[in-house]
Design an enzyme around this catalytic site. Structure first.
Site, PDB file in Angstrom:
ATOM      1  N   HIS A 171       0.853  -1.184   0.000  1.00 32.08           N
ATOM      2  CA  HIS A 171       0.000   0.000   0.000  1.00 32.08           C
ATOM      3  C   HIS A 171       0.893   1.240   0.000  1.00 32.08           C
ATOM      4  O   HIS A 171       1.755   1.402   0.861  1.00 32.08           O
ATOM      5  CB  HIS A 171      -0.932   0.003   1.209  1.00 32.08           C
ATOM      6  CG  HIS A 171      -2.000  -1.043   1.124  1.00 32.08           C
ATOM      7  ND1 HIS A 171      -2.443  -1.751   2.219  1.00 32.08           N
ATOM      8  CD2 HIS A 171      -2.722  -1.498   0.069  1.00 32.08           C
ATOM      9  CE1 HIS A 171      -3.394  -2.601   1.833  1.00 32.08           C
ATOM     10  NE2 HIS A 171      -3.575  -2.458   0.536  1.00 32.08           N
ATOM     11  N   GLU A 174       1.891   3.798   3.036  1.00 35.61           N
ATOM     12  CA  GLU A 174       2.386   3.233   4.290  1.00 35.61           C
ATOM     13  C   GLU A 174       3.915   3.302   4.321  1.00 35.61           C
ATOM     14  O   GLU A 174       4.619   2.291   4.312  1.00 35.61           O
ATOM     15  CB  GLU A 174       1.846   1.810   4.450  1.00 35.61           C
ATOM     16  CG  GLU A 174       0.327   1.798   4.553  1.00 35.61           C
ATOM     17  CD  GLU A 174      -0.303   0.409   4.487  1.00 35.61           C
ATOM     18  OE1 GLU A 174       0.438  -0.586   4.494  1.00 35.61           O
ATOM     19  OE2 GLU A 174      -1.553   0.326   4.423  1.00 35.61           O
ATOM     20  N   ARG A 227      -3.207   5.054  -1.939  1.00 36.37           N
ATOM     21  CA  ARG A 227      -3.087   3.700  -1.409  1.00 36.37           C
ATOM     22  C   ARG A 227      -2.832   2.652  -2.492  1.00 36.37           C
ATOM     23  O   ARG A 227      -2.045   1.721  -2.299  1.00 36.37           O
ATOM     24  CB  ARG A 227      -4.388   3.350  -0.675  1.00 36.37           C
ATOM     25  CG  ARG A 227      -4.569   1.881  -0.291  1.00 36.37           C
ATOM     26  CD  ARG A 227      -5.940   1.687   0.332  1.00 36.37           C
ATOM     27  NE  ARG A 227      -6.332   0.299   0.510  1.00 36.37           N
ATOM     28  CZ  ARG A 227      -6.179  -0.384   1.632  1.00 36.37           C
ATOM     29  NH1 ARG A 227      -5.587   0.177   2.669  1.00 36.37           N
ATOM     30  NH2 ARG A 227      -6.591  -1.632   1.733  1.00 36.37           N
ATOM     31  N   HIS A 298       2.831  -3.713   6.856  1.00 32.40           N
ATOM     32  CA  HIS A 298       1.764  -2.749   6.613  1.00 32.40           C
ATOM     33  C   HIS A 298       1.724  -1.739   7.757  1.00 32.40           C
ATOM     34  O   HIS A 298       2.422  -1.862   8.754  1.00 32.40           O
ATOM     35  CB  HIS A 298       0.401  -3.448   6.539  1.00 32.40           C
ATOM     36  CG  HIS A 298       0.157  -4.236   5.300  1.00 32.40           C
ATOM     37  ND1 HIS A 298      -0.813  -3.898   4.371  1.00 32.40           N
ATOM     38  CD2 HIS A 298       0.745  -5.363   4.818  1.00 32.40           C
ATOM     39  CE1 HIS A 298      -0.802  -4.774   3.387  1.00 32.40           C
ATOM     40  NE2 HIS A 298       0.140  -5.682   3.643  1.00 32.40           N
ATOM     41  N   GLU A 375       0.999  -4.952  11.065  1.00 34.10           N
ATOM     42  CA  GLU A 375       0.478  -3.588  10.953  1.00 34.10           C
ATOM     43  C   GLU A 375       1.213  -2.741  11.994  1.00 34.10           C
ATOM     44  O   GLU A 375       0.983  -2.874  13.196  1.00 34.10           O
ATOM     45  CB  GLU A 375      -1.032  -3.559  11.217  1.00 34.10           C
ATOM     46  CG  GLU A 375      -1.873  -4.317  10.195  1.00 34.10           C
ATOM     47  CD  GLU A 375      -2.167  -3.507   8.950  1.00 34.10           C
ATOM     48  OE1 GLU A 375      -1.726  -2.338   8.871  1.00 34.10           O
ATOM     49  OE2 GLU A 375      -2.845  -4.040   8.050  1.00 34.10           O
TER      50      GLU A 375
END
Length: 415
Positions: A171, A174, A227, A298, A375
């Protein structure tokens, strides 16, 4: 009630070829806290409007990127629905501007006190390859939609090692992911720490620091909050596909992805419609017999997520092993002393349903039986515009997590 185009109008203008960089002057990050079924239904209706961009979209906790004009319209509706809300960031453009100044002040050095452009990251990788020819092998998995090479490196100190595959920045916005990934590469090659030397020399690492090349460059040069990929869709105003919904595993699940090209989780016209995803699939398939673990970096939210993403009620047969490895990584992050708390478990049960992801594809279709989506920081205070002061702490926590992950994976026989 009809809403104006708001956030996506700006994105549309950019995608139609306007040269100016997208700005978010006085745009807010608004957090919504959901406490009832009726409020959830209200949020679902809100998602169908093109005037809002959901940055975090969890069952009871949503972060919304919204213009002042749209907030003025939305505020009385939130009050009527009795939805608790607060502004996390009052003017996101101020943070973007500060970030841009630091990024442009790169000079000749590469470090982890700021975010770097794609060109700077490639120079870093070139230097790594040149300085460590005995253990670093470059590879290219294919080309992006816009014709750029998707580059990776293999780090291998001796024959016979089992491998870990790591992809970062699938993405575009990020940025903390490629920053952390490059730090980890540097540690694998240059650290004298015996625990790092152990995982560097006894595991083969296949690493792609920037996977979504086109999107990443677009996020630097045109739109910080971008994104997706950059391939056109059936809607000329909404280019790009969410590459982490484009893999051929439970691809058409409406709950875990979207069929609307204007949505952030648009799954694409077909599985592997994105050349980047097809290239990744082909490459990992070619080496899958040597891969014991698949990792994806992520942000944001602070989660360690394992398969499955497509179902809240189905779990892999080795889910207990996945939890044990994730718990070890979680503990290692806590031991770094920053107080950063992660949650761990399957993607669907801990976070949200997400179908067509790379980690699920590796598990379901390539038989790589350990996989995680990390994440990173934070939990929403800054989200995708995480201040650069967080880079080094996040890197240190991640290296500790990798050490624990390798140790536990080995003890369970996956490496």
């Amino acid at each position: 009630m009809r809403f104006s185009l708001g956030v996506l109008l700006v994105l549309y203008l950019c995608s139609c070829g306007y040269a100016q960089k997208v700005r978010y002057d006085n745009y807010k990050i608004l957090n919504l806290n959901i406490q009832s079924l009726e409020q959830s239904k209200f949020i679902e209706k809100l998602k169908g409007l093109s005037s809002f961009s959901f940055l975090k979209n969890i069952e009871r906790n949503h972060d919304l990127l919204i213009s002042p004009r749209e907030l003025k319209k939305l505020a009385p509706m939130l009050k009527t629905a009795n939805i608790t809300n607060k502004i996390l960031i009052d003017n996101i453009q101020e943070i973007i501007d500060e970030e841009e100044v630091k990024t442009k002040a790169e000079g000749d050095s590469f470090g982890w006190d700021r975010y770097h452009s794609y060109e700077s990251i490639q120079k870093f990788i070139d230097g790594i390859i040149e300085d460590h020819k005995d253990v670093v092998t470059p590879f290219i998995i294919g080309k992006s939609y816009e014709g750029r090479d998707i580059r990776g490196i293999k780090i291998s100190y001796k024959p016979g090692n089992r491998g870990i595959f790591l992809e970062s920045n699938i993405h575009a916005r990020e940025w903390i992911t490629s920053a952390t990934c490059t730090f980890f590469i540097n540690e694998l090659l240059n650290s004298k720490n015996p625990e790092i030397r152990n995982i560097a020399e006894n595991v083969d690492w296949y690493i792609i620091p920037v996977f979504n090349v086109d999107g990443f460059i677009h996020s630097h040069e045109k739109d910080r909050m971008w994104r997706k990929t950059r391939q056109p869709t059936t809607n000329p105003k909404c280019p790009g596909t969410d590459p982490n919904r484009n893999f051929d595993t439970h691809w058409s699940s409406d709950e875990g992805s979207s069929g609307n090209p204007c949505d952030e989780t648009f799954r694409g016209a077909a599985p592997f419609s994105e050349p980047e995803c097809k290239a990744l699939s082909d490459y990992v398939r070619s080496i899958k017999d040597n891969i014991g673990v698949y990792l994806a970096y992520h942000s944001y939210g602070q989660y360690i997520l394992s398969p499955y993403g497509h179902s809240k009620t189905e779990f892999p047969e080795n889910y207990d092993d996945m939890l044990q490895i994730a718990k070890a990584s979680y503990d290692a992050i806590l031991d770094q002393g920053y107080g950063t708390k992660y949650r761990y478990g399957s993607t669907a049960s801990v976070l949200y349903v997400a179908s067509g992801s790379s980690v699920d594809y590796a598990y379901n279709e390539l038989d790589i039986k350990i996989g995680y989506t990390f994440e990173f920081r934070d939990q929403g205070r800054y989200g995708f515009v995480l201040p650069s002061i967080n880079i080094l702490p996040n890197c240190q926590e991640t290296v500790a997590a990798m050490i624990a992950l390798v140790k536990e994976s080995k003890s369970l026989g996956y490496l």
